[in-house]
Scaffold this active site. Structure first.
Site: not given
Ligand code: 5GP
Length: 181
Positions: A105, A108, A170
Site C-alpha cells: 500500500d 514510508d 479502509r
Molecule cells: P515503512 O516500513 O515504509 O515505514 O512503513 C510501511 C507501513 O506503514 C505501511 O505498510 C503502512 O501500514 C504504514 N503507513 C505508513 N504511512 C502511512 C500513512 O500515511 N497512512 C497509513 N494509513 N499507513 C501508513
C-alpha cells in the site's frame, strides 16, 4: 466523495480522487503488463492495506497465468540485541525460480520493504519487483526505491482505498489526507 472524514477525533480532507487513482492504477498496470510479458508472475499482496489496490491492479494487468498470494508480517521480539524481528506469514507458494511481484500500500521509511525484499531474496526467486500505491520519498530511512509507484506523495498521514486509521476507514473509495489546519 465526502467533504471531510472524521475518525478517532481526527479530521481528513480529500486528497486523491477515485478517477485519478484509477488512471494511475491503469498506468502502472500497463507498465507491469509489458514488463511481465511471457511470464507467469506470482503476485504477493501485502495485507491488510494493499487489498483494494491489488484487486484493481491485478485485474487491470490481465495476465490469466498469474498466481496470487496474500502475505502479512508478524513482529516479535527476537532473542538477539537487534530487538524487533519481522517474519512473513502466509507465503504458501515455493517462490524459487519464480517472477515475484510484491504489491504494497505505502512505502514510508522503507524499512518494511527492505525487510521483505531481504527475506524473499533468500528464497531464490528468479526476479522480484516491488509495486506500491503510494511512496513517500522524503520519509525514506533506507534509500529503498520501489520499482513502480502509482503516486509519490509528501510525508503526510493518509487514509482510504485500503489504508486505515486504527483499522478503520479502509472502505473509502478515495484517498484523504490529515487536515493540519
Ligand atoms: P515503512 O516500513 O515504509 O515505514 O512503513 C510501511 C507501513 O506503514 C505501511 O505498510 C503502512 O501500514 C504504514 N503507513 C505508513 N504511512 C502511512 C500513512 O500515511 N497512512 C497509513 N494509513 N499507513 C501508513
Amino acid at each position: 466523495m465526502e467533504a471531510k472524514v472524521k475518525v478517532n477525533g481526527l479530521s481528513f480532507v480529500p486528497y486523491l480522487k477515485r478517477d485519478e487513482i484509477e488512471r494511475q492504477v491503469k498506468r502502472v498496470a500497463a507498465e507491469l503488463r509489458q514488463d511481465l510479458e511471457g511470464k507467469e508472475p506470482l503476485f504477493l499482496c501485502v495485507l491488510n492495506g494493499a487489498f483494494i489496490f491489488a484487486a484493481d491492479l491485478i485485474r487491470e494487468v490481465g495476465i490469466n497465468e498469474c498466481k496470487i498470494n496474500f502475505v502479512r508480517y508478524s513482529s516479535y521480539s527476537g532473542t538477539s540485541s537487534t530487538g524487533k524481528v519481522k517474519e512473513i506469514m502466509g507465503l504458501t507458494e515455493d517462490i524459487e525460480g519464480k517472477d515475484v511481484v510484491i504489491i504494497e500500500d505505502i512505502v514510508d521509511t522503507g524499512l518494511t520493504a527492505e525487510m521483505m525484499m531481504e527475506d524473499l531474496r533468500s528464497r531464490k526467486p528468479r526476479s522480484i519487483k516491488f509495486v506500491t500505491l503510494l511512496h513517500k520519498p522524503e520519509s525514506s530511512k533506507t534509500g529503498f526505491k520501489p520499482d513502480y509507484a502509482a503516486f509519490e506523495i509528501p510525508p503526510k498521514f493518509i487514509i482510504g482505498y485500503g489504508l486505515d486509521l486504527d483499522g478503520k476507514v479502509r472502505n473509502l473509495s478515495d484517498i484523504y489526507v490529515i487536515d493540519e489546519d
